[in-house]
Design a protein around this motif. Structure first.
Motif, short mmCIF file in Angstrom:
data_model
loop_
_atom_site.label_atom_id
_atom_site.label_comp_id
_atom_site.label_asym_id
_atom_site.label_seq_id
_atom_site.Cartn_x
_atom_site.Cartn_y
_atom_site.Cartn_z
N PRO A 77 5.90 10.78 -7.08
CA PRO A 77 5.58 10.00 -5.88
C PRO A 77 4.41 9.05 -6.11
O PRO A 77 4.41 7.92 -5.60
CB PRO A 77 5.24 11.08 -4.84
CG PRO A 77 6.04 12.27 -5.29
CD PRO A 77 6.00 12.22 -6.78
N GLU A 78 3.42 9.50 -6.87
CA GLU A 78 2.26 8.66 -7.13
C GLU A 78 2.64 7.45 -7.98
O GLU A 78 2.15 6.33 -7.75
CB GLU A 78 1.16 9.46 -7.85
CG GLU A 78 0.49 10.51 -6.99
CD GLU A 78 1.36 11.74 -6.74
OE1 GLU A 78 2.35 11.92 -7.52
OE2 GLU A 78 1.09 12.50 -5.81
N GLU A 79 3.52 7.67 -8.96
CA GLU A 79 3.97 6.56 -9.81
C GLU A 79 4.81 5.56 -9.03
O GLU A 79 4.68 4.35 -9.22
CB GLU A 79 4.76 7.12 -10.99
CG GLU A 79 3.90 7.85 -12.02
CD GLU A 79 4.74 8.55 -13.08
OE1 GLU A 79 4.21 8.79 -14.17
OE2 GLU A 79 5.92 8.88 -12.80
N ARG A 80 5.66 6.07 -8.15
CA ARG A 80 6.46 5.18 -7.31
C ARG A 80 5.57 4.37 -6.39
O ARG A 80 5.80 3.18 -6.16
CB ARG A 80 7.49 5.99 -6.50
CG ARG A 80 8.68 6.45 -7.33
CD ARG A 80 9.81 6.91 -6.43
NE ARG A 80 9.46 8.10 -5.67
CZ ARG A 80 9.65 9.33 -6.09
NH1 ARG A 80 10.20 9.55 -7.27
NH2 ARG A 80 9.32 10.37 -5.33
N GLN A 81 4.53 5.04 -5.83
CA GLN A 81 3.60 4.35 -4.95
C GLN A 81 2.88 3.23 -5.70
O GLN A 81 2.74 2.11 -5.20
CB GLN A 81 2.60 5.34 -4.37
CG GLN A 81 1.50 4.71 -3.50
CD GLN A 81 2.03 4.14 -2.21
OE1 GLN A 81 3.15 4.45 -1.81
NE2 GLN A 81 1.25 3.30 -1.56
N LYS A 82 2.43 3.53 -6.90
CA LYS A 82 1.73 2.52 -7.70
C LYS A 82 2.64 1.35 -8.03
O LYS A 82 2.23 0.18 -7.95
CB LYS A 82 1.20 3.15 -9.00
CG LYS A 82 0.42 2.18 -9.86
CD LYS A 82 -0.10 2.85 -11.13
CE LYS A 82 -0.88 1.86 -11.99
NZ LYS A 82 -1.37 2.51 -13.24
N GLN A 83 3.89 1.65 -8.39
CA GLN A 83 4.85 0.60 -8.69
C GLN A 83 5.08 -0.29 -7.48
O GLN A 83 5.14 -1.52 -7.58
CB GLN A 83 6.17 1.20 -9.16
CG GLN A 83 7.23 0.17 -9.55
CD GLN A 83 8.57 0.80 -9.85
OE1 GLN A 83 9.18 1.43 -8.99
NE2 GLN A 83 9.04 0.65 -11.07
N ARG A 84 5.20 0.35 -6.31
CA ARG A 84 5.43 -0.40 -5.08
C ARG A 84 4.24 -1.31 -4.76
O ARG A 84 4.41 -2.47 -4.36
CB ARG A 84 5.69 0.56 -3.92
CG ARG A 84 6.16 -0.14 -2.64
CD ARG A 84 6.31 0.84 -1.51
NE ARG A 84 5.02 1.32 -1.06
CZ ARG A 84 4.85 2.18 -0.06
NH1 ARG A 84 5.92 2.68 0.55
NH2 ARG A 84 3.67 2.56 0.32
N GLU A 85 3.03 -0.78 -4.92
CA GLU A 85 1.84 -1.56 -4.64
C GLU A 85 1.71 -2.76 -5.58
O GLU A 85 1.33 -3.86 -5.16
CB GLU A 85 0.59 -0.68 -4.74
CG GLU A 85 0.48 0.35 -3.62
CD GLU A 85 -0.67 1.32 -3.84
OE1 GLU A 85 -1.29 1.29 -4.94
OE2 GLU A 85 -0.94 2.12 -2.92
N GLU A 86 2.06 -2.54 -6.85
CA GLU A 86 2.00 -3.64 -7.82
C GLU A 86 3.03 -4.72 -7.49
O GLU A 86 2.74 -5.91 -7.59
CB GLU A 86 2.23 -3.09 -9.24
CG GLU A 86 1.09 -2.23 -9.74
CD GLU A 86 1.39 -1.58 -11.08
OE1 GLU A 86 2.57 -1.62 -11.51
OE2 GLU A 86 0.46 -1.02 -11.70
N LEU A 87 4.23 -4.29 -7.09
CA LEU A 87 5.27 -5.24 -6.73
C LEU A 87 4.89 -6.00 -5.47
O LEU A 87 5.10 -7.22 -5.37
CB LEU A 87 6.60 -4.50 -6.53
CG LEU A 87 7.81 -5.35 -6.13
CD1 LEU A 87 8.03 -6.46 -7.14
CD2 LEU A 87 9.05 -4.47 -6.01
N GLU A 88 4.33 -5.29 -4.50
CA GLU A 88 3.89 -5.93 -3.27
C GLU A 88 2.85 -7.01 -3.56
O GLU A 88 2.90 -8.11 -3.01
CB GLU A 88 3.32 -4.89 -2.31
CG GLU A 88 2.83 -5.46 -0.99
CD GLU A 88 2.25 -4.37 -0.11
OE1 GLU A 88 1.02 -4.41 0.13
OE2 GLU A 88 3.00 -3.50 0.34
N ALA A 89 1.90 -6.70 -4.45
CA ALA A 89 0.86 -7.66 -4.81
C ALA A 89 1.46 -8.89 -5.47
O ALA A 89 1.05 -10.03 -5.20
CB ALA A 89 -0.16 -7.01 -5.73
N LYS A 90 2.46 -8.69 -6.32
CA LYS A 90 3.12 -9.81 -7.00
C LYS A 90 3.85 -10.70 -6.00
O LYS A 90 3.80 -11.92 -6.08
CB LYS A 90 4.10 -9.29 -8.04
CG LYS A 90 3.46 -8.72 -9.29
CD LYS A 90 4.50 -8.13 -10.23
CE LYS A 90 5.48 -9.16 -10.72
NZ LYS A 90 6.47 -8.58 -11.68
#
Length: 212
Positions: A79-92
């Motif tokens: 879940p933490e890795e998915r959250q980080k991936q989502r946050e990075e994509l959102e920032a992009k």
């Protein structure tokens, strides 16, 4: 006056009312765990695209950023890795927009997410939400999430009951804020906006939609 993007065959017009609250979009209200709603599901909404004046080229660029079905290793991620991936994509995604576009997108998102956006770092910083307030907000928002759609007697809650529970929980969360914080929160949501959610879901500012 928040997850992966979704597409729907049918859109139902919903109105951004003045009622506090919002969609349960992409995660819980745990500030410590870094979870919270995401803007990603909004960027694929036709009414939002039109409102922020998203061009075809920008839309194609954003779609190219999104992981394709079966890619990205989502099933193997924590879940933490998915959250980080989502946050990075959102920032992009936000970085790919013009400043006025990203600003308006966030205003719409805050209308939709309501009190569930209080877990986001930029909202915590802007509203100066204290640790004590965070705890109270989490407590206010927890019951609808933990109920799992179950009525107190063990039966399933109908849609209206679930909507009412969410509205009550979000109102309690909003009541945790001070008068000045509430005023700032209203300003952060910008101009009232009517949004369409695919599949007949909820609405903004207190809507019942739960995009997944």
């Amino acid at each position: 006056k928040p997850t992966a993007p979704t597409n729907g065959a049918e859109a139902t017009t919903t109105t951004a009312t003045a009622q506090p609250g919002g969609a349960q979009a992409g995660g819980g209200q745990r500030r410590g765990g870094g979870r919270g709603p995401s803007v990603l599901f909004l960027i694929n909404n036709d009414s939002v695209k039109k409102e922020i004046k998203l061009t075809d080229d920008q839309s194609k660029q954003i779609q190219a950023m999104m992981p394709q079905r079966g890619q990205g290793g989502g099933q193997q991620m924590t879940p933490e890795e998915r959250q980080k991936q989502r946050e990075e994509l959102e920032a992009k995604v936000l970085k790919s927009l013009k400043p006025e576009q990203s600003k308006r997108l966030m205003e719409i998102f805050y209308q939709v997410a309501g009190a569930r956006a209080f877990s986001r770092p930029e909202v915590v910083k802007e509203l100066k939400i204290t640790k004590d307030q965070t705890t109270k907000i989490e407590e206010a928002l927890q019951p609808p999430q933990q109920s799992g759609g179950q009525a107190p007697g063990g039966g399933s809650m109908d849609r209206a009951a679930m909507q009412k529970a969410r509205e009550e929980a979000n109102k309690k969360a909003l009541d945790v804020l001070t008068a000045s914080q509430k005023k700032k929160w209203e300003a952060m949501q910008g101009k009232h906006f009517e949004i369409q959610f695919q599949g007949g879901g909820g609405g903004a500012r207190g809507g019942a939609a739960e995009p997944q």
